[in-house]
Write a protein that holds these residues in place. Structure first.
Motif, PDB file in Angstrom:
ATOM      1  N   GLY A   1      40.543  63.588  39.638  1.00 18.45           N
ATOM      2  CA  GLY A   1      39.899  64.613  40.442  1.00 18.45           C
ATOM      3  C   GLY A   1      40.465  64.718  41.854  1.00 18.45           C
ATOM      4  O   GLY A   1      41.541  64.200  42.149  1.00 18.45           O
ATOM      5  N   SER A   2      39.714  65.364  42.722  1.00 11.73           N
ATOM      6  CA  SER A   2      40.192  65.643  44.079  1.00 11.73           C
ATOM      7  C   SER A   2      39.789  64.531  45.049  1.00 11.73           C
ATOM      8  O   SER A   2      38.765  63.869  44.877  1.00 11.73           O
ATOM      9  CB  SER A   2      39.658  66.992  44.564  1.00 11.73           C
ATOM     10  OG  SER A   2      38.253  67.052  44.467  1.00 11.73           O
ATOM     11  N   ASN A   3      40.602  64.349  46.083  1.00 10.98           N
ATOM     12  CA  ASN A   3      40.327  63.391  47.157  1.00 10.98           C
ATOM     13  C   ASN A   3      40.090  61.971  46.657  1.00 10.98           C
ATOM     14  O   ASN A   3      39.320  61.207  47.251  1.00 10.98           O
ATOM     15  CB  ASN A   3      39.155  63.875  48.025  1.00 10.98           C
ATOM     16  CG  ASN A   3      39.572  64.995  48.961  1.00 10.98           C
ATOM     17  OD1 ASN A   3      40.714  65.047  49.400  1.00 10.98           O
ATOM     18  ND2 ASN A   3      38.651  65.901  49.280  1.00 10.98           N
ATOM     19  N   THR A   4      40.745  61.620  45.586  1.00 11.68           N
ATOM     20  CA  THR A   4      40.716  60.246  45.069  1.00 11.68           C
ATOM     21  C   THR A   4      41.913  59.486  45.635  1.00 11.68           C
ATOM     22  O   THR A   4      42.950  60.085  45.938  1.00 11.68           O
ATOM     23  CB  THR A   4      40.699  60.291  43.525  1.00 11.68           C
ATOM     24  OG1 THR A   4      39.348  60.503  43.108  1.00 11.68           O
ATOM     25  CG2 THR A   4      41.243  59.025  42.874  1.00 11.68           C
ATOM     26  N   SER A   5      41.768  58.175  45.801  1.00  8.74           N
ATOM     27  CA  SER A   5      42.843  57.328  46.331  1.00  8.74           C
ATOM     28  C   SER A   5      43.147  56.205  45.346  1.00  8.74           C
ATOM     29  O   SER A   5      42.241  55.469  44.956  1.00  8.74           O
ATOM     30  CB  SER A   5      42.408  56.697  47.657  1.00  8.74           C
ATOM     31  OG  SER A   5      42.296  57.661  48.674  1.00  8.74           O
ATOM     32  N   ILE A   6      44.400  56.072  44.976  1.00 15.90           N
ATOM     33  CA  ILE A   6      44.816  54.947  44.125  1.00 15.90           C
ATOM     34  C   ILE A   6      45.940  54.207  44.847  1.00 15.90           C
ATOM     35  O   ILE A   6      47.009  54.764  45.092  1.00 15.90           O
ATOM     36  CB  ILE A   6      45.290  55.434  42.741  1.00 15.90           C
ATOM     37  CG1 ILE A   6      44.174  56.246  42.064  1.00 15.90           C
ATOM     38  CG2 ILE A   6      45.708  54.247  41.865  1.00 15.90           C
ATOM     39  CD1 ILE A   6      44.527  56.766  40.682  1.00 15.90           C
TER      40      ILE A   6
ATOM     41  N   ILE B   1      40.525  53.351  44.068  1.00 14.32           N
ATOM     42  CA  ILE B   1      41.059  52.328  43.167  1.00 14.32           C
ATOM     43  C   ILE B   1      42.050  51.494  43.962  1.00 14.32           C
ATOM     44  O   ILE B   1      43.082  51.984  44.426  1.00 14.32           O
ATOM     45  CB  ILE B   1      41.696  52.973  41.923  1.00 14.32           C
ATOM     46  CG1 ILE B   1      40.595  53.727  41.152  1.00 14.32           C
ATOM     47  CG2 ILE B   1      42.367  51.920  41.039  1.00 14.32           C
ATOM     48  CD1 ILE B   1      41.056  54.406  39.896  1.00 14.32           C
ATOM     49  N   ALA B   2      41.705  50.233  44.154  1.00 15.34           N
ATOM     50  CA  ALA B   2      42.456  49.356  45.054  1.00 15.34           C
ATOM     51  C   ALA B   2      43.696  48.783  44.375  1.00 15.34           C
ATOM     52  O   ALA B   2      43.942  49.028  43.188  1.00 15.34           O
ATOM     53  CB  ALA B   2      41.541  48.241  45.547  1.00 15.34           C
ATOM     54  N   HIS B   3      44.452  48.006  45.124  1.00 17.52           N
ATOM     55  CA  HIS B   3      45.727  47.501  44.606  1.00 17.52           C
ATOM     56  C   HIS B   3      45.568  46.548  43.432  1.00 17.52           C
ATOM     57  O   HIS B   3      44.659  45.748  43.378  1.00 17.52           O
ATOM     58  CB  HIS B   3      46.568  46.850  45.707  1.00 17.52           C
ATOM     59  CG  HIS B   3      45.933  45.794  46.529  1.00 17.52           C
ATOM     60  ND1 HIS B   3      46.608  45.176  47.546  1.00 17.52           N
ATOM     61  CD2 HIS B   3      44.705  45.251  46.507  1.00 17.52           C
ATOM     62  CE1 HIS B   3      45.816  44.298  48.120  1.00 17.52           C
ATOM     63  NE2 HIS B   3      44.667  44.323  47.498  1.00 17.52           N
ATOM     64  N   ASN B   4      46.486  46.712  42.493  1.00 18.42           N
ATOM     65  CA  ASN B   4      46.576  45.840  41.321  1.00 18.42           C
ATOM     66  C   ASN B   4      45.398  45.942  40.360  1.00 18.42           C
ATOM     67  O   ASN B   4      45.222  45.092  39.484  1.00 18.42           O
ATOM     68  CB  ASN B   4      46.806  44.381  41.755  1.00 18.42           C
ATOM     69  CG  ASN B   4      48.119  44.234  42.511  1.00 18.42           C
ATOM     70  OD1 ASN B   4      48.148  44.185  43.744  1.00 18.42           O
ATOM     71  ND2 ASN B   4      49.217  44.244  41.793  1.00 18.42           N
ATOM     72  N   VAL B   5      44.589  46.980  40.525  1.00 14.11           N
ATOM     73  CA  VAL B   5      43.562  47.264  39.514  1.00 14.11           C
ATOM     74  C   VAL B   5      44.263  47.701  38.228  1.00 14.11           C
ATOM     75  O   VAL B   5      45.333  48.318  38.264  1.00 14.11           O
ATOM     76  CB  VAL B   5      42.611  48.370  40.021  1.00 14.11           C
ATOM     77  CG1 VAL B   5      41.765  48.962  38.890  1.00 14.11           C
ATOM     78  CG2 VAL B   5      41.713  47.815  41.131  1.00 14.11           C
ATOM     79  N   LYS B   6      43.665  47.358  37.097  1.00 13.07           N
ATOM     80  CA  LYS B   6      44.139  47.839  35.809  1.00 13.07           C
ATOM     81  C   LYS B   6      42.991  48.529  35.093  1.00 13.07           C
ATOM     82  O   LYS B   6      41.906  47.956  34.970  1.00 13.07           O
ATOM     83  CB  LYS B   6      44.670  46.678  34.975  1.00 13.07           C
ATOM     84  CG  LYS B   6      45.975  46.109  35.537  1.00 13.07           C
ATOM     85  CD  LYS B   6      46.498  44.937  34.791  1.00 13.07           C
ATOM     86  CE  LYS B   6      47.849  44.494  35.384  1.00 13.07           C
ATOM     87  NZ  LYS B   6      47.911  44.494  36.880  1.00 13.07           N
ATOM     88  N   ILE B   7      43.232  49.746  34.631  1.00 14.46           N
ATOM     89  CA  ILE B   7      42.192  50.489  33.909  1.00 14.46           C
ATOM     90  C   ILE B   7      42.698  50.775  32.506  1.00 14.46           C
ATOM     91  O   ILE B   7      43.753  51.393  32.330  1.00 14.46           O
ATOM     92  CB  ILE B   7      41.832  51.785  34.651  1.00 14.46           C
ATOM     93  CG1 ILE B   7      41.281  51.417  36.037  1.00 14.46           C
ATOM     94  CG2 ILE B   7      40.835  52.609  33.862  1.00 14.46           C
ATOM     95  CD1 ILE B   7      40.789  52.578  36.834  1.00 14.46           C
TER      96      ILE B   7
ATOM     97  N   ILE C   1      36.631  50.652  43.090  1.00 15.07           N
ATOM     98  CA  ILE C   1      37.037  49.479  42.308  1.00 15.07           C
ATOM     99  C   ILE C   1      37.933  48.626  43.191  1.00 15.07           C
ATOM    100  O   ILE C   1      39.002  49.066  43.623  1.00 15.07           O
ATOM    101  CB  ILE C   1      37.768  49.888  41.014  1.00 15.07           C
ATOM    102  CG1 ILE C   1      36.903  50.871  40.200  1.00 15.07           C
ATOM    103  CG2 ILE C   1      38.118  48.656  40.170  1.00 15.07           C
ATOM    104  CD1 ILE C   1      37.488  51.271  38.860  1.00 15.07           C
ATOM    105  N   ALA C   2      37.489  47.409  43.472  1.00 13.12           N
ATOM    106  CA  ALA C   2      38.203  46.555  44.434  1.00 13.12           C
ATOM    107  C   ALA C   2      39.421  45.891  43.793  1.00 13.12           C
ATOM    108  O   ALA C   2      39.613  45.927  42.577  1.00 13.12           O
ATOM    109  CB  ALA C   2      37.244  45.515  44.999  1.00 13.12           C
ATOM    110  N   GLY C   3      40.218  45.263  44.627  1.00 16.21           N
ATOM    111  CA  GLY C   3      41.541  44.792  44.246  1.00 16.21           C
ATOM    112  C   GLY C   3      41.570  43.827  43.079  1.00 16.21           C
ATOM    113  O   GLY C   3      40.743  42.928  42.961  1.00 16.21           O
TER     114      GLY C   3
END
Lengths: 351, 351, 351
Positions: free
Chosen positions: B212-217, B239-245, B257-259
């Motif tokens: 979606g809009s204005n999301t940060s990965i 979605i923070a660093h090194n997250v896996k979905i 979702i934290a690192g």
């Protein structure tokens, strides 16, 4: 900041205020009572600030008759000092300059209708058959999709994105990074994933609406997402598809409103509230910060859900108990039965 | 909105549906049963809407055999009406026009490889050695960093930012204002501040992902942040660093979702959920809106934590008690001991 | 990712480390112990990772003397391995290329002062009387308002928006989509709506501040919003007007801080925390994730409020009890009275 100047006579006339003092005194800005200089205006609207009146260096003070006797300097007497402050704040704002007409780097579709009084900043893009009304200001980097309409005097700050077919009313302000008309989050489940439901509705925003920065308002799946007149929305707010927000409501920062929720008129939603989808909230409902709103309501009210902050050690112990609440309740019930049995027993012995 | 037209024979063939009715009837859009006009298609997938079937003005209704007898008009009979609605929605969408090729104002590095079938909008920037695949659409103002790759048929809406070395798969859709590959929040503490840990990993996004809009990965610190195939992510998600979905999971609006958290496959995360870092969540886990997820799980389940909304007066009283829960629990324990002592005493007296 | 190479002698000198091993061994990146190749550096700062030391393929390992005996390969011995990792990470970063000078498509006001060593990317806009310091990097699509100042060596990633009169210090990094200086959410209530309070203050950001992507920091109503030196702020953070954040504090993702709140120095605020307006938080305060901070504090401490996650069935039952907490407390009080009466009665019988 502003280099604009007004004398007190002009300000009194603008506000419809009674001026007591030097009509020629010149004002070039606003500050609070404690820090205002002689070239600045201050205001008072709460008794707790009256202590600062005797010593303020403000060039003039906006106040209601309630405070007029407590101040000997230049004063502008009004019914509602806070409202007068709001009105006068408009005189001293100094936004970035944006000349009328289109900057040469703007990319405007031949089929777009742009009023000659509009100002289109550098690197703006205006899509096919879009309509930009009179006195509209598009700051640099704004993107307007095909068939979108922007009502007269509306101001879009840098890098706002308006998708196709979105309608925005008159006298609106939208801050940078905000996106209006992105797709609603609609998918049909399929094995291992999701089939996208293309979002065929739009967003319709009324007149005199202000929207903060980095907010997202999704277009409707079928039918429109609707934001009523005089609504104010803060930063980083998520408004999902087919939400309806009634006139005059206020939504603070970090709020999320899920799909097809209806918020009534005159509501206030404090920061970090999350509102569930497919619920209806009555006019004049108010939500404290951090409330998770899971169900609708039919009568005005004030609602909250956030648990209290605690020292972390106390919080850990109480959190464990929170997971045992139903058990605790059952134990109380059991104790009540046991006590009652004992009391009955004693009574029968005594009788 | 769309001006695209299909007749019912074409729609039946597209959907693999059984058509009962006028094969030549022309459809130019979709609406719900209550508001659809003769030129529009409607659908029904819940018994609660069957009441609207007798009086709908829809030009045709998509339905399963379960509802076929309740409607006498044109009908498209399918196994899964909601899925058929999703599929047919694609036919009537009317995005802003974006011609194949690069707009003259786009700035494309000489070393970038751009497929000739790609469409690069006004004011886009494509960095050194970036790779833009076949049929990719970059709407105006999109920024692609050096060495980033965008898979075929992927669509990026206006003002999306893709940082250097990010990899995005095929058939993805990313909405405006979303940022992929910003630095993870990694710092080593030093006296009075922080030493930045430069984030050397990237983000790898699979195929058929919608964001979606204005999301940060964020990009990984070392190694990559990874979003699996068929994942769907809503607006204003962090979605923070090194997250896996994992594949096929769905993340609703305002989630964080934290690192280094790992979310399994087939999970659903409702709005405003916050997931702690360095935890692992099992496949097919589901989280209610507003849940604060502090620990991982190894078995599928449905989890929640949000406290109930209450009238503010009641909430204030209950909040005070919440801070006393551990004490309340101790008092119950004490009462149980006292009662037991009394019961034991009575029993010994009775015996 | 990076193609930069350093040999171990160079790295030891850069870090002030003791090198044990092959001074000529060449390193071109960093990875963790488990996955590092011979061309990569690894580090260890926790005993739990010592198990990976014997088998790592890393070309060298950064470690403190505590771990030196456990590893026979090339090693860089330092006091603080995590800090050394942070420092060395800077050597292997490979951001998108941005040449010194202004890209021809950038639109820079004639009255702006831009240092010749600054790099201004494609489609940037720099407003009237803005000041861009030495070695500043503005990546493509950045928008700088009139009179804004950007301190030397500060780096703004693509599509950052800086409003008029905002001041940003030296050595800052701001990630894409972030907006600094949008209007605070200030309105005076009027019948049926709101009168805008134009926001006449600005934002002042200190030196060595890093801000993540899609964050919003509002300008002050009167006076400024202030972010101290060495503050770090993550993605999707909302900082309202006239907030003050003390030096060296860290704010994680999805945090919201309401208007006129003051956060002390050296604080850490975990993800998804919401901080109320007009409160003051002491230096060295720490907040767990998801805390709703409703009141200030005067002493350092660690605070939390998030309720525990539970299986949804258990959560439903406990939630009902949560709304009955005050009643439960009253029932415990009543039981205590009844027990006491029984105990008193028994005692008088026994005596």
């Amino acid at each position: 900041m502003g280099k604009k100047e007004k004398n007190l006579a002009e300000l009194a006339e603008y506000l419809g205020a009674e001026l007591v003092g030097d009509a020629n005194h010149s004002i070039n800005g606003i500050a609070d009572l404690q820090t205002a200089a002689a070239s600045q205006l201050a205001f008072i609207n709460q008794a707790s600030y009256a202590q600062y009146l005797p010593e303020t260096s403000a060039g003039a003070v906006i106040l209601s008759s309630e405070f007029a006797d407590q101040f000997n300097g230049n004063k502008l007497i009004v019914n509602d000092a806070y409202l007068a402050y709001a009105k006068v704040s408009a005189l001293f704002e100094a936004l970035s300059v944006l000349p009328t007409g289109a900057h040469p780097s703007a990319v405007i579709a031949a089929s777009a209708r742009v009023h000659p009084s509009a100002a289109i900043g550098a690197n703006c893009v205006v899509g096919e058959n879009a309509h930009i009304g009179a006195d509209v200001k598009l700051y640099p980097g704004v993107s307007i999709g095909d068939r979108a309409t922007i009502g007269e005097k509306t101001l879009l700050h840098p890098n706002v994105v308006i998708y196709h077919s979105v309608e925005i009313g008159k006298d609106c302000i939208i801050h940078s990074g905000t996106v209006i008309g992105s797709d609603g989050f609609g998918f049909a489940p399929v094995r291992g994933g999701w089939e996208k439901i293309h979002q065929l509705g739009a967003v319709v925003i009324g007149d005199n609406v202000e929207i903060g920065s980095n907010t997202s308002i999704d277009r409707g799946a079928l039918g429109n997402t609707i934001i009523g007149d005089n609504v104010i929305i803060d930063n980083l707010v998520h408004i999902a598809h087919n939400v309806k927000i009634g006139k005059g409501s206020a939504i603070a920062g970090c709020v999320g409103i899920a799909g097809s929720a209806t918020l009534g008129e005159g509501c206030t939603v404090a920061g970090a509230v999350a509102i569930n989808g497919h619920i209806t909230i009555a006019n004049n409902s108010h939500f404290h910060g951090g409330t998770i709103v899971t169900k609708g309501n039919t009568e005005p009210g004030v609602f909250a859900s956030a648990p209290p902050q605690q020292d972390v050690k106390k919080w850990r112990r109480n959190s464990v108990r929170y997971t045992q609440l139903d058990d605790m309740s059952g134990r109380i019930r059991q104790l009540e039965k046991q006590i009652q049995a004992l009391l009955d027993q004693n009574q029968s012995k005594d009788s």
